[in-house]
Design a protein around this motif. Structure first.
Motif, PDB file in Angstrom:
ATOM      1  N   MET A  26       0.828  -1.199   0.000  1.00  0.00           N
ATOM      2  CA  MET A  26       0.000   0.000   0.000  1.00  0.00           C
ATOM      3  C   MET A  26       0.867   1.255   0.000  1.00  0.00           C
ATOM      4  O   MET A  26       1.655   1.490   0.924  1.00  0.00           O
ATOM      5  CB  MET A  26      -0.913  -0.011   1.230  1.00  0.00           C
ATOM      6  CG  MET A  26      -1.848  -1.204   1.267  1.00  0.00           C
ATOM      7  SD  MET A  26      -2.790  -1.303   2.816  1.00  0.00           S
ATOM      8  CE  MET A  26      -3.698   0.248   2.756  1.00  0.00           C
ATOM      9  N   ASN A  27       0.719   2.054  -1.053  1.00  0.00           N
ATOM     10  CA  ASN A  27       1.402   3.343  -1.111  1.00  0.00           C
ATOM     11  C   ASN A  27       0.530   4.363  -0.391  1.00  0.00           C
ATOM     12  O   ASN A  27      -0.528   4.743  -0.890  1.00  0.00           O
ATOM     13  CB  ASN A  27       1.661   3.770  -2.549  1.00  0.00           C
ATOM     14  CG  ASN A  27       2.600   4.950  -2.626  1.00  0.00           C
ATOM     15  OD1 ASN A  27       2.399   5.955  -1.947  1.00  0.00           O
ATOM     16  ND2 ASN A  27       3.616   4.848  -3.450  1.00  0.00           N
ATOM     17  N   LEU A  28       0.957   4.795   0.782  1.00  0.00           N
ATOM     18  CA  LEU A  28       0.131   5.677   1.612  1.00  0.00           C
ATOM     19  C   LEU A  28       0.222   7.140   1.209  1.00  0.00           C
ATOM     20  O   LEU A  28      -0.462   7.983   1.792  1.00  0.00           O
ATOM     21  CB  LEU A  28       0.525   5.526   3.086  1.00  0.00           C
ATOM     22  CG  LEU A  28       0.418   4.117   3.676  1.00  0.00           C
ATOM     23  CD1 LEU A  28       0.574   4.166   5.192  1.00  0.00           C
ATOM     24  CD2 LEU A  28      -0.893   3.437   3.297  1.00  0.00           C
ATOM     25  N   LEU A  73       3.755  -1.404   3.795  1.00  0.00           N
ATOM     26  CA  LEU A  73       3.419   0.015   3.748  1.00  0.00           C
ATOM     27  C   LEU A  73       4.592   0.831   3.217  1.00  0.00           C
ATOM     28  O   LEU A  73       5.701   0.791   3.760  1.00  0.00           O
ATOM     29  CB  LEU A  73       3.017   0.506   5.136  1.00  0.00           C
ATOM     30  CG  LEU A  73       1.921  -0.305   5.826  1.00  0.00           C
ATOM     31  CD1 LEU A  73       1.568   0.304   7.174  1.00  0.00           C
ATOM     32  CD2 LEU A  73       0.679  -0.431   4.949  1.00  0.00           C
ATOM     33  N   THR A  74       4.311   1.584   2.141  1.00  0.00           N
ATOM     34  CA  THR A  74       5.356   2.343   1.478  1.00  0.00           C
ATOM     35  C   THR A  74       4.854   3.732   1.149  1.00  0.00           C
ATOM     36  O   THR A  74       3.755   4.118   1.498  1.00  0.00           O
ATOM     37  CB  THR A  74       5.852   1.568   0.235  1.00  0.00           C
ATOM     38  OG1 THR A  74       6.927   2.276  -0.377  1.00  0.00           O
ATOM     39  CG2 THR A  74       4.742   1.362  -0.778  1.00  0.00           C
ATOM     40  N   ILE A  96      -2.571  -9.321  11.035  1.00  0.00           N
ATOM     41  CA  ILE A  96      -1.829  -9.147   9.789  1.00  0.00           C
ATOM     42  C   ILE A  96      -0.410  -8.684  10.094  1.00  0.00           C
ATOM     43  O   ILE A  96      -0.197  -7.792  10.927  1.00  0.00           O
ATOM     44  CB  ILE A  96      -2.532  -8.115   8.883  1.00  0.00           C
ATOM     45  CG1 ILE A  96      -3.925  -8.609   8.495  1.00  0.00           C
ATOM     46  CG2 ILE A  96      -1.713  -7.829   7.635  1.00  0.00           C
ATOM     47  CD1 ILE A  96      -4.747  -7.567   7.769  1.00  0.00           C
ATOM     48  N   HIS A  97       0.561  -9.283   9.433  1.00  0.00           N
ATOM     49  CA  HIS A  97       1.949  -8.842   9.537  1.00  0.00           C
ATOM     50  C   HIS A  97       2.087  -7.507   8.814  1.00  0.00           C
ATOM     51  O   HIS A  97       1.589  -7.337   7.694  1.00  0.00           O
ATOM     52  CB  HIS A  97       2.873  -9.880   8.907  1.00  0.00           C
ATOM     53  CG  HIS A  97       4.317  -9.499   8.919  1.00  0.00           C
ATOM     54  ND1 HIS A  97       5.020  -9.287  10.078  1.00  0.00           N
ATOM     55  CD2 HIS A  97       5.190  -9.281   7.896  1.00  0.00           C
ATOM     56  CE1 HIS A  97       6.271  -8.963   9.788  1.00  0.00           C
ATOM     57  NE2 HIS A  97       6.397  -8.944   8.468  1.00  0.00           N
ATOM     58  N   VAL A  98       2.758  -6.541   9.438  1.00  0.00           N
ATOM     59  CA  VAL A  98       2.922  -5.215   8.853  1.00  0.00           C
ATOM     60  C   VAL A  98       4.401  -4.930   8.633  1.00  0.00           C
ATOM     61  O   VAL A  98       5.235  -5.130   9.523  1.00  0.00           O
ATOM     62  CB  VAL A  98       2.319  -4.118   9.752  1.00  0.00           C
ATOM     63  CG1 VAL A  98       2.582  -2.723   9.168  1.00  0.00           C
ATOM     64  CG2 VAL A  98       0.811  -4.330   9.912  1.00  0.00           C
ATOM     65  N   ILE A  99       4.724  -4.463   7.425  1.00  0.00           N
ATOM     66  CA  ILE A  99       6.068  -4.008   7.074  1.00  0.00           C
ATOM     67  C   ILE A  99       6.033  -2.499   6.891  1.00  0.00           C
ATOM     68  O   ILE A  99       5.157  -1.972   6.194  1.00  0.00           O
ATOM     69  CB  ILE A  99       6.566  -4.669   5.774  1.00  0.00           C
ATOM     70  CG1 ILE A  99       6.680  -6.183   5.939  1.00  0.00           C
ATOM     71  CG2 ILE A  99       7.905  -4.073   5.339  1.00  0.00           C
ATOM     72  CD1 ILE A  99       6.962  -6.915   4.631  1.00  0.00           C
ATOM     73  N   ASP A 100       6.965  -1.806   7.497  1.00  0.00           N
ATOM     74  CA  ASP A 100       7.118  -0.365   7.305  1.00  0.00           C
ATOM     75  C   ASP A 100       8.398  -0.119   6.519  1.00  0.00           C
ATOM     76  O   ASP A 100       9.491  -0.450   6.978  1.00  0.00           O
ATOM     77  CB  ASP A 100       7.187   0.352   8.655  1.00  0.00           C
ATOM     78  CG  ASP A 100       7.431   1.856   8.505  1.00  0.00           C
ATOM     79  OD1 ASP A 100       6.987   2.428   7.492  1.00  0.00           O
ATOM     80  OD2 ASP A 100       8.069   2.443   9.406  1.00  0.00           O
ATOM     81  N   ARG A 101       8.249   0.447   5.328  1.00  0.00           N
ATOM     82  CA  ARG A 101       9.421   0.792   4.512  1.00  0.00           C
ATOM     83  C   ARG A 101       9.854   2.201   4.902  1.00  0.00           C
ATOM     84  O   ARG A 101       9.308   3.196   4.440  1.00  0.00           O
ATOM     85  CB  ARG A 101       9.107   0.650   3.025  1.00  0.00           C
ATOM     86  CG  ARG A 101       8.864  -0.807   2.671  1.00  0.00           C
ATOM     87  CD  ARG A 101       8.824  -1.127   1.205  1.00  0.00           C
ATOM     88  NE  ARG A 101       8.636  -2.567   1.041  1.00  0.00           N
ATOM     89  CZ  ARG A 101       9.615  -3.460   0.849  1.00  0.00           C
ATOM     90  NH1 ARG A 101      10.867  -3.046   0.772  1.00  0.00           N
ATOM     91  NH2 ARG A 101       9.349  -4.739   0.729  1.00  0.00           N
ATOM     92  N   VAL A 256      -1.283  -1.130  -4.261  1.00  0.00           N
ATOM     93  CA  VAL A 256      -2.449  -0.269  -4.077  1.00  0.00           C
ATOM     94  C   VAL A 256      -1.981   1.178  -4.006  1.00  0.00           C
ATOM     95  O   VAL A 256      -1.130   1.516  -3.179  1.00  0.00           O
ATOM     96  CB  VAL A 256      -3.195  -0.619  -2.773  1.00  0.00           C
ATOM     97  CG1 VAL A 256      -4.483   0.186  -2.651  1.00  0.00           C
ATOM     98  CG2 VAL A 256      -3.471  -2.115  -2.692  1.00  0.00           C
ATOM     99  N   ASP A 257      -2.512   2.050  -4.881  1.00  0.00           N
ATOM    100  CA  ASP A 257      -2.098   3.449  -4.804  1.00  0.00           C
ATOM    101  C   ASP A 257      -2.894   4.185  -3.730  1.00  0.00           C
ATOM    102  O   ASP A 257      -3.782   3.609  -3.088  1.00  0.00           O
ATOM    103  CB  ASP A 257      -2.162   4.130  -6.174  1.00  0.00           C
ATOM    104  CG  ASP A 257      -3.577   4.453  -6.662  1.00  0.00           C
ATOM    105  OD1 ASP A 257      -4.556   4.337  -5.886  1.00  0.00           O
ATOM    106  OD2 ASP A 257      -3.707   4.838  -7.844  1.00  0.00           O
TER     107      ASP A 257
END
Length: 322
Positions: A26-28, A73-74, A96-101, A256-257
């Motif tokens: 997901m591009n936040l 999450l990017t 849910i596993h969450v990744i923070d870039r 996802v934009d």
């Protein structure tokens, strides 16, 4: 973007089909506190685009229905989205596993002083940009002072257990080449990073991901302006390895934009190449509520050679040995 796209679309890249959907990347939003030369998103401090909470809630509902295991999450700097922390809380509550870039310097931005503690509290995996262990190389790519702020961020994360063996808190670093070359071998470079960062700064981390630069957006435009675009594309194609194709990240990931529209990967998102796996002219998260994408075609173009050249490249690093 528009100058690069026509040069990419007429491709002989192998055709691909989707596997099971495992990850929503997901591009936040495109706002970032940095403006890096290699950035394929063209992010920066002046960008205003940002995902709203309603779209995030829809992503969580899609995750429930489709059994998505990971939110990646990017941005931009995803943490600068005002709803970032609420999304993380809800995703983790949902299992849910969450990744923070993370670009590391965001940890010292005003108002983000407790960000590292928040990430640790919610067991968020951190994938951090660190293009070199040399201050000169990092600052030339990312701006003056970025290296020292990055080291400070890594030390802050280390103090919370990130990257420390046995802690369960993963801290992976990301390397991008400084120019139009393929990244060196991931295993050997990781050993160099671990040795140098520990010896010079007392910093430890879990692993190193080596990523090829994609010939799109800011980096692609730079290649064109320097007359290097054709040579770089030739380099990628000449180093294509068919054995990397089955492992490319787009087989199990949907990008996802910030508005909720769907793409096969973050790079296709930046090129405006929509997901084919949903029967809609402009596929959106709401379409995934009813549609299973497994077995559907993936949109490919010449930039896809950036993922299969040499040792391969993905958001999880090199493909060979993965």
């Amino acid at each position: 973007m528009h100058a690069v796209l026509p040069l990419l679309r007429d491709t002989d890249f192998p055709r691909l089909r989707r596997g099971a959907l495992e990850t929503l990347q997901m591009n936040l939003g495109y706002r970032c506190n940095q403006a890096c030369l290699h950035c394929h998103v063209n992010a920066g401090p002046s960008r205003k685009e940002a995902m709203d909470l309603e779209t995030m809630e829809l992503a969580l509902e899609v995750s429930r229905r489709r059994g998505v295991r990971t939110l990646d999450l990017t941005g931009g700097a995803p943490e600068l989205n005002v709803h970032f922390r609420e999304l993380v809380r809800r995703a983790r509550k949902q299992g849910i596993h969450v990744i923070d870039r993370c670009n590391l310097t965001v940890l010292s931005e005003p108002g983000q002083e407790d960000l590292a503690e928040f990430l640790a509290e919610h067991d968020v995996e951190v994938i951090a940009s660190m293009p070199c262990y040399s201050a000169d190389n990092v600052d030339s790519q990312r701006g003056d002072g970025v290296f020292q702020r990055s080291i400070a961020g890594l030390r802050q994360l280390n103090a919370l257990g990130y990257g420390v063996e046995g802690s369960g808190r993963a801290l992976n670093l990301v390397y991008n080449p400084l120019g139009p070359t393929l990244p060196p071998g991931q295993e050997a470079l990781q050993a160099d990073y671990k040795r140098e960062l520990r010896a010079r700064f007392g910093v430890v981390f879990t692993g190193l991901f080596t990523l090829a630069n994609m010939p799109i957006q800011r980096f692609g435009s730079t290649l064109i302006s320097r007359g290097q675009f054709a040579d770089y594309m030739r380099l990628l194609k000449e180093n294509h390895k068919p054995e990397n194709v089955p492992q490319v990240m787009c087989r199990g990931l949907v990008s996802v934009d910030y508005q909720g529209y769907l793409y096969d990967c973050d790079f296709n998102q930046m090129l405006g190449l929509p997901l084919q796996a949903v029967d809609a002219a402009r596929p959106h998260l709401r379409d995934l509520l009813e549609t299973d994408t497994e077995g559907r075609a993936i949109t490919v173009a010449d930039h896809c050679y950036g993922c299969t050249a040499g040792q391969g490249s993905s958001c999880g690093g090199a493909l060979q040995g993965a």
